[in-house]
Design a protein around this motif. Structure first.
Motif, PDB file in Angstrom:
ATOM      1  N   ALA A 177     -17.566   7.266   9.411  1.00  0.00           N
ATOM      2  CA  ALA A 177     -17.786   6.814  10.785  1.00  0.00           C
ATOM      3  C   ALA A 177     -16.442   6.824  11.500  1.00  0.00           C
ATOM      4  O   ALA A 177     -15.449   6.351  10.961  1.00  0.00           O
ATOM      5  CB  ALA A 177     -18.390   5.419  10.793  1.00  0.00           C
ATOM      6  N   ALA A 178     -16.396   7.382  12.676  1.00  0.00           N
ATOM      7  CA  ALA A 178     -15.126   7.517  13.380  1.00  0.00           C
ATOM      8  C   ALA A 178     -14.639   6.164  13.843  1.00  0.00           C
ATOM      9  O   ALA A 178     -15.432   5.301  14.230  1.00  0.00           O
ATOM     10  CB  ALA A 178     -15.278   8.443  14.571  1.00  0.00           C
ATOM     11  N   ALA A 179     -13.303   6.027  13.786  1.00  0.00           N
ATOM     12  CA  ALA A 179     -12.717   4.802  14.312  1.00  0.00           C
ATOM     13  C   ALA A 179     -12.859   4.836  15.832  1.00  0.00           C
ATOM     14  O   ALA A 179     -12.905   5.900  16.437  1.00  0.00           O
ATOM     15  CB  ALA A 179     -11.243   4.738  13.918  1.00  0.00           C
ATOM     16  N   GLY A 180     -12.942   3.680  16.435  1.00  0.00           N
ATOM     17  CA  GLY A 180     -13.021   3.633  17.895  1.00  0.00           C
ATOM     18  C   GLY A 180     -14.446   3.710  18.395  1.00  0.00           C
ATOM     19  O   GLY A 180     -14.705   3.567  19.586  1.00  0.00           O
ATOM     20  N   PHE A 181     -15.384   3.915  17.482  1.00  0.00           N
ATOM     21  CA  PHE A 181     -16.794   3.889  17.891  1.00  0.00           C
ATOM     22  C   PHE A 181     -17.412   2.608  17.376  1.00  0.00           C
ATOM     23  O   PHE A 181     -16.992   2.060  16.354  1.00  0.00           O
ATOM     24  CB  PHE A 181     -17.544   5.075  17.286  1.00  0.00           C
ATOM     25  N   LYS A 182     -18.418   2.160  18.058  1.00  0.00           N
ATOM     26  CA  LYS A 182     -19.113   0.966  17.589  1.00  0.00           C
ATOM     27  C   LYS A 182     -19.922   1.333  16.351  1.00  0.00           C
ATOM     28  O   LYS A 182     -20.760   2.244  16.405  1.00  0.00           O
ATOM     29  CB  LYS A 182     -20.046   0.444  18.672  1.00  0.00           C
TER      30      LYS A 182
ATOM     31  N   SER B  94     -27.519   9.936  26.063  1.00  0.00           N
ATOM     32  CA  SER B  94     -27.844   8.733  26.802  1.00  0.00           C
ATOM     33  C   SER B  94     -27.902   7.524  25.863  1.00  0.00           C
ATOM     34  O   SER B  94     -27.402   6.439  26.182  1.00  0.00           O
ATOM     35  CB  SER B  94     -29.178   8.956  27.501  1.00  0.00           C
ATOM     36  N   ILE B  95     -28.497   7.755  24.694  1.00  0.00           N
ATOM     37  CA  ILE B  95     -28.547   6.669  23.704  1.00  0.00           C
ATOM     38  C   ILE B  95     -27.119   6.297  23.292  1.00  0.00           C
ATOM     39  O   ILE B  95     -26.742   5.120  23.234  1.00  0.00           O
ATOM     40  CB  ILE B  95     -29.349   7.128  22.467  1.00  0.00           C
ATOM     41  N   PHE B  96     -26.349   7.329  23.038  1.00  0.00           N
ATOM     42  CA  PHE B  96     -24.953   7.174  22.671  1.00  0.00           C
ATOM     43  C   PHE B  96     -24.207   6.370  23.741  1.00  0.00           C
ATOM     44  O   PHE B  96     -23.489   5.405  23.449  1.00  0.00           O
ATOM     45  CB  PHE B  96     -24.356   8.580  22.540  1.00  0.00           C
ATOM     46  N   ALA B  97     -24.411   6.790  24.981  1.00  0.00           N
ATOM     47  CA  ALA B  97     -23.729   6.133  26.088  1.00  0.00           C
ATOM     48  C   ALA B  97     -24.136   4.665  26.162  1.00  0.00           C
ATOM     49  O   ALA B  97     -23.314   3.799  26.459  1.00  0.00           O
ATOM     50  CB  ALA B  97     -24.058   6.834  27.396  1.00  0.00           C
ATOM     51  N   HIS B  98     -25.398   4.398  25.855  1.00  0.00           N
ATOM     52  CA  HIS B  98     -25.855   3.014  25.911  1.00  0.00           C
ATOM     53  C   HIS B  98     -25.123   2.174  24.855  1.00  0.00           C
ATOM     54  O   HIS B  98     -24.693   1.057  25.132  1.00  0.00           O
ATOM     55  CB  HIS B  98     -27.365   2.971  25.697  1.00  0.00           C
ATOM     56  N   VAL B  99     -24.991   2.761  23.673  1.00  0.00           N
ATOM     57  CA  VAL B  99     -24.301   2.030  22.611  1.00  0.00           C
ATOM     58  C   VAL B  99     -22.826   1.826  22.974  1.00  0.00           C
ATOM     59  O   VAL B  99     -22.277   0.740  22.843  1.00  0.00           O
ATOM     60  CB  VAL B  99     -24.410   2.806  21.281  1.00  0.00           C
ATOM     61  N   MET B 100     -22.194   2.901  23.457  1.00  0.00           N
ATOM     62  CA  MET B 100     -20.757   2.857  23.690  1.00  0.00           C
ATOM     63  C   MET B 100     -20.381   2.130  24.968  1.00  0.00           C
ATOM     64  O   MET B 100     -19.416   1.379  25.002  1.00  0.00           O
ATOM     65  CB  MET B 100     -20.182   4.275  23.763  1.00  0.00           C
TER      66      MET B 100
ATOM     67  N   PHE C  12     -27.035   3.626  30.303  1.00  0.00           N
ATOM     68  CA  PHE C  12     -27.641   4.893  29.906  1.00  0.00           C
ATOM     69  C   PHE C  12     -27.084   6.071  30.691  1.00  0.00           C
ATOM     70  O   PHE C  12     -27.090   7.192  30.243  1.00  0.00           O
ATOM     71  CB  PHE C  12     -29.159   4.837  30.088  1.00  0.00           C
ATOM     72  N   TRP C  13     -26.650   5.813  31.888  1.00  0.00           N
ATOM     73  CA  TRP C  13     -26.267   6.938  32.747  1.00  0.00           C
ATOM     74  C   TRP C  13     -25.066   6.558  33.583  1.00  0.00           C
ATOM     75  O   TRP C  13     -25.066   5.531  34.242  1.00  0.00           O
ATOM     76  CB  TRP C  13     -27.456   7.319  33.638  1.00  0.00           C
ATOM     77  N   ASN C  14     -24.031   7.384  33.559  1.00  0.00           N
ATOM     78  CA  ASN C  14     -22.795   7.002  34.243  1.00  0.00           C
ATOM     79  C   ASN C  14     -22.270   8.053  35.215  1.00  0.00           C
ATOM     80  O   ASN C  14     -21.180   7.914  35.723  1.00  0.00           O
ATOM     81  CB  ASN C  14     -21.706   6.734  33.225  1.00  0.00           C
ATOM     82  N   TRP C  15     -22.992   9.129  35.412  1.00  0.00           N
ATOM     83  CA  TRP C  15     -22.502  10.202  36.287  1.00  0.00           C
ATOM     84  C   TRP C  15     -21.168  10.739  35.799  1.00  0.00           C
ATOM     85  O   TRP C  15     -20.298  11.090  36.573  1.00  0.00           O
ATOM     86  CB  TRP C  15     -22.418   9.737  37.743  1.00  0.00           C
ATOM     87  N   ASP C  16     -21.031  10.750  34.508  1.00  0.00           N
ATOM     88  CA  ASP C  16     -19.903  11.424  33.884  1.00  0.00           C
ATOM     89  C   ASP C  16     -20.070  12.927  34.124  1.00  0.00           C
ATOM     90  O   ASP C  16     -21.204  13.411  34.201  1.00  0.00           O
ATOM     91  CB  ASP C  16     -19.959  11.072  32.377  1.00  0.00           C
TER      92      ASP C  16
END
Ligand code: HEM
Ligand SMILES: Nc1ncnc2c1ncn2[C@@H]1O[C@H](COP(=O)(O)OP(=O)(O)OP(=O)(O)O)[C@@H](O)[C@H]1O
Ligand SMILES: Nc1ncnc2c1ncn2[C@@H]1O[C@H](COP(=O)(O)OP(=O)(O)OP(=O)(O)O)[C@@H](O)[C@H]1O
Ligand SMILES: [Mg+2]
Ligand SMILES: [Mg+2]
Lengths: 228, 208, 229, 229, 208
Positions: free
Chosen positions: A31-36, A98-104, A108-112
């Motif tokens: 699991a990468a560091a810096g991720f939940k 979107s799921i990822f973004a929600h966790v991080m 769900f949506w950030n206009w990235d």
């Protein structure tokens, strides 16, 4: 006959490869560091899906260009098959992202800019099929949708390269840092898994694509027989 | 007027799975009139559309030839004239404006006097020519359509049901038109009217 | 010879469009009025004072282009659909070279857009209290925007006319094409609003001109495909 | 007897509209897609984070209705224009009583609007981060809004179809009718967003229902005049 | 089928300053066929539109009477049938769907079998009836239009150029239609075709 055997072998290889990729994604890569928590594992599926969505767009362009030269209904079927898969995979990439973004980021949506480019890709695919739906005549449907696919492709470089640059400059108070996505802490094992997954998804795409094209070929052949 | 001939060999047209034309061959040659006959739905209009290049044949070949060479597609519009029930002129423009427009499009400079004269030979009096086509009666519209087809002295003239909606005088005017183009142009007439069958040097009978 | 006759044919198409539009009363002022009414709804509902001082440069330029784009949509889409509806498309197809048709219709859409812009933009600035410092820069951005927008509108209008076309389909097809353009236009407008220097709009202008140019060139090549089947 | 046959005739018209739309396949899903693309343009350009916390209730409700209105405009106008374009208007005029035509077309527009609302509103709330507390109140406002908007759209669509119709003209004519309606709808939506109490939306709802009812009744009486020359 | 007659007295129609019809009188009575003749632009279609109530006369009167009383306007659509070159049916629907729709609108419940039979007597075979009208040939479309006009057994039948675009078989089918309605309905036929003039018991000749 031997052709068929090669095909069967390839299918088994693809299946085994994908199983290995899934196993590696969950058990081999760290699991990468810096991720939940374990959330970084979704990258092994999310990134290849986005890649396949873009790849499908290119295949669609090539088939469309070919159709305009050859006027072969099979080329139209190729373009449509690529677009269908592109639609599915861009949808998958959006959902997993979107799921990822929600966790991080808890949203769900950030206009990235990446979210935007995939959203536009989705819209282009949707528009492409809306256009196809609106044309009952087969030849005309093929040439109109080929023309649209080419037009849409022209705007793609601007979406990918120009717009994000401008967009960020407009957003001093962005949620994600200007350094972009978390590329840096990539463990070699993560990189290997990601690369394997990219290969696997590309193989999956071409398998599904050839299935669809073969189906179209059979359909066209039956049509030709009925006429004769 | 350049001499252009249109040859079609084993032309077939399918719409979806329906075969409308199966392997029809023939030719339009300058100096002759081909009458395309057959019952409703036989494929007369479809054949004319194929000859005009508006439709693409499903199989077979249509070639436009001038002096042994293929006529390039970009020049078809100068050499082709067509009128058919599914072609209309602009209803918000007058007859005169319509013809001025189509003349200019085809690079065929035509004076207003010449346009007026043409419309008059087709039976549309000068006093009616400056009114919007949308207010015309069915027969008057048909005359404008015919004028549009012949204004630029086309080398290939395709007439689909040319005297529909016309009275006896109009019918005679169409006959006169065909007679005028017969010597130089390649003419095709698709028709349901038994009187018009006599116009042809050759006849192509399509069946259902 | 060929080039000059192409010009004359294109102008014939343009002239026909202009007379037709004026005649059928869906004229220039109609598209303008649509823009104005939209503008009134937005200005009345959102107004100049609803927006915080620091958000203004961004929000106002974005809103301007959203209004302009939608006002344009309903007018520009009809340019080919009306030919199909009135059964004149086949007549035109047989009489004119595709390039002349495209050029004429393109110029017509360009004129419509230019008229719309000259009408709406000053009004918007007045109603919404939008202060633009670099007027020359704004003019350049608007001009480049009109050139690019009418290229994409004209080709999409041609495509939908051959489908069972409607304005709805027009919007669906053009939004993905136009979105990057809109982003650059908004950025350019904001740059023009903020600075008197022409140099400020240059980066955006480059993007707009190159996307507009690319769309125009590709459209010219694709149009015959769309027009003849 | 008469009333029941009127119902059956209206439903025949509605049925024909629905098959036609589904057949030309620019159907419901297209109007939905149009709503979505509009939404994406606006959300992308203006976005949830551009708007200050304290401006949100006001701006977000206004923007929602501007989007819904755009989406509705482009779809509803065609309902009569297409009959004139295709020369079927005279056939229909000779075959059906005006009231049946109006009722059928009205119901069709209502269905389109309802579909549009159920699709766009949740998506808008999600994309723009718009939190609505009084869902029941919002539903009431939306329902009343659909009834009123489709009344005004239907009659204006009929009017412009007679005046060498165009979608553009439709928009112009309908905005003065729709402007007060939009204002009340925005107020009602804002009230619903702010409070769980149904009572909060009542004042706006009263206005919407009475204006909508008035529009509907006037349209029913006006329609035969518009329809028969 | 109720007996309805249409009387028109000194009917005039102007468009702007142009007088198209000046004081025309006559009547359509059940059991007889009125042929309206005259050159293109004479006002035949205009007269039929006045009788159908689609146009309002500039002067004079048109009255629809059933058993001595005026027929209320709301019932005209049940008792009137019309076909003309400027009326179309829905191109995206099939012939069958079109006729189902028009039947329902007029409160005239018609089974699919009856519709199919009617179209077949008009010369449109059953296998073509389920295809969108937009793909029909000009003559096939005309047959659907005619079926639309007579499906509800109207008491007043107005046919404007009924056999335009039709082949010989189609022409006979129209003649059959007129013969079938002659006994009970009031029929008017506007025509440019000399063969159709013979269909009339009465004849109204309009001049330019
Ligand atoms: C709705 C949310 C998201 C969407 C629609 C989305 C979409 C995309 C797309 C389209 C790409 C491919 C870009 C390209 O090839 O240039 C991509 C790549 C990637 N995404 Fe996402 N993404 C989302 C959220 C996230 C999140 C939350 C993360 C991690 C924090 C993430 C990490 C990545 C990474 C690491 C890559 C590949 C690295 C790269 O190409 O630069 N994504 N995503
Ligand atoms: N776009 C199309 N799609 C499907 N079928 C078509 C299309 N166009 C024509 N057809 C069919 O092809 C057949 C021939 O049509 P066409 O218009 O050529 O007939 P025609 O000989 O001109 O008849 P008419 O005398 O009635 O004009 C008809 O059955 C018609 O329905
Ligand atoms: N709406 C209108 N505005 C102005 N003039 C009109 C209008 N409708 C018809 N006319 C004119 O009235 C005259 C008669 O038209 P009408 O259609 O009745 O002729 P018709 O006898 O049916 O001719 P045809 O045999 O060609 O069908 C024509 O000169 C026509 O231009
Ligand atoms: Mg035909
Ligand atoms: Mg007439």
């Amino acid at each position: 006959m031997s052709d068929n055997r090669v095909r069967t072998a390839l299918h088994w290889l693809l299946g085994a490869w994908l199983v290995l990729v899934i196993a590696a994604a969950f058990f081999w890569a760290p699991a990468a560091a810096g991720f939940k928590g374990e959330s970084s594992r979704i990258v092994f599926f999310h990134v290849p899906q986005a890649w396949v969505a873009v790849l499908a767009f290119c295949v669609n362009l090539i088939a469309s260009l070919r159709y305009l030269r050859t006027r072969d209904p099979l080329d139209d079927a190729r373009a449509a098959a690529a677009a269908r898969l592109g639609l599915v995979f861009s949808l998958l990439a959006t959902v997993t992202g979107s799921i990822f973004a929600h966790v991080m980021w808890n949203s769900f949506w950030n206009w990235d800019p990446r979210e935007i480019s995939i959203a536009i890709l989705l819209l282009i695919y949707a528009a492409y099929f809306a256009l196809r739906e609106a044309v009952p005549d087969e030849e005309r449907r093929a040439s109109l949708s080929a023309a649209y696919a080419i037009l849409a492709f022209v705007t793609m470089p601007f979406l990918v390269f120009v717009v994000p640059r401008i967009y960020w400059s407009l957003h001093p108070d962005t949620i994600i840092g200007a350094t972009g996505k978390l590329k840096m802490q990539m463990d070699p094992r993560m990189l290997q898994t990601l690369f394997a997954s990219l290969v696997g998804f590309t193989g999956l795409f071409f398998w599904l694509y050839t299935l669809d094209v073969r189906l179209a070929r059979v359909r066209l052949a039956r049509q030709a027989r009925e006429e004769a | 007027m350049a001499a252009v001939s249109v040859e079609f060999t084993k032309v077939a047209k399918r719409f979806g799975t329906r075969t409308v034309l199966a392997a029809v061959s023939g030719a339009l040659r300058p100096g002759s009139v081909l009458v395309v006959a057959g019952p409703n739905g036989a494929g007369k209009s479809t054949l004319l559309n194929l000859l005009a290049g508006v439709l693409r044949p499903s199989r077979g070949e249509v070639s436009h030839r001038r002096g042994g060479a293929d006529l390039p597609r970009s020049e078809w519009c100068e050499h082709l004239g067509m009128a058919s029930p599914d072609m209309a002129v602009y209803e918000e423009l007058s007859a005169l404006e319509n013809l001025r427009f189509f003349g200019r499009l085809r690079g065929h400079a035509t004076s207003d006097a010449a346009i007026t004269a043409l419309l008059e030979t087709l039976g549309l009096p000068a006093r009616e020519q400056r009114r919007a086509v949308g207010t015309y009666s069915s027969g008057m519209k048909q005359r404008v359509k015919l004028a549009q087809a012949v204004l630029h002295e086309p080398a290939v003239l395709l007439l689909d049901e040319p005297s529909s909606n016309l009275d006896a005088a109009g019918h005679d005017a169409v006959a006169g038109l065909v007679a005028r183009f017969r010597p130089l142009a390649a003419v095709a007439v698709a028709t349901n009217d038994p009187r018009e069958i006599a116009w042809g040097d050759a006849r192509l009978e399509l069946a259902l | 010879m060929r080039a000059s006759s192409l010009l004359s044919e294109s102008l014939a198409v343009l002239g026909k469009e202009l007379t037709s539009e004026v005649r059928s009363r869906v004229a220039l002022n109609a598209i303008g009025l649509f823009g104005i009414t939209t503008l009134v709804v937005v200005a009345y509902q959102i107004g100049p004072y609803q927006i915080q001082e620091k958000d203004r440069p961004y929000l106002l330029s974005a809103l301007l282009w959203v209004i302009l784009f939608f006002a344009a949509t309903s007018g520009l889409a009809r340019v080919f659909v009306k030919e199909e509806d009135a059964h004149t498309a086949k007549t035109l197809r047989l009489a004119a070279r595709p390039l002349a048709v495209f050029a004429g219709k393109y110029l017509f859409n360009l004129i419509l857009l230019a008229a719309l812009f000259t009408l709406i933009v000053p009004l918007y600035c007045a109603l919404m209290g939008y202060e633009v410092r670099g007027l020359a820069g704004l003019a350049l951005v608007l001009a480049a925007g009109a050139v690019a927008l009418s290229a994409s509108s004209t080709i999409v209008a041609a495509i939908i006319s051959r489908a069972s076309g409607s304005t709805t389909l027009f919007a669906i097809l053009s939004v993905p094409l136009v979105l990057p353009l809109l982003v650059m236009l908004i950025q350019g407008t904001r740059a023009a609003a903020g600075s008197v220097e022409l140099a400020a709009v240059l980066p955006a202008l480059q993007g707009i001109v190159s996307l507009g140019g690319a769309l125009l060139i590709v459209s010219v090549f694709l149009f015959p495909v769309v027009w003849h089947e």
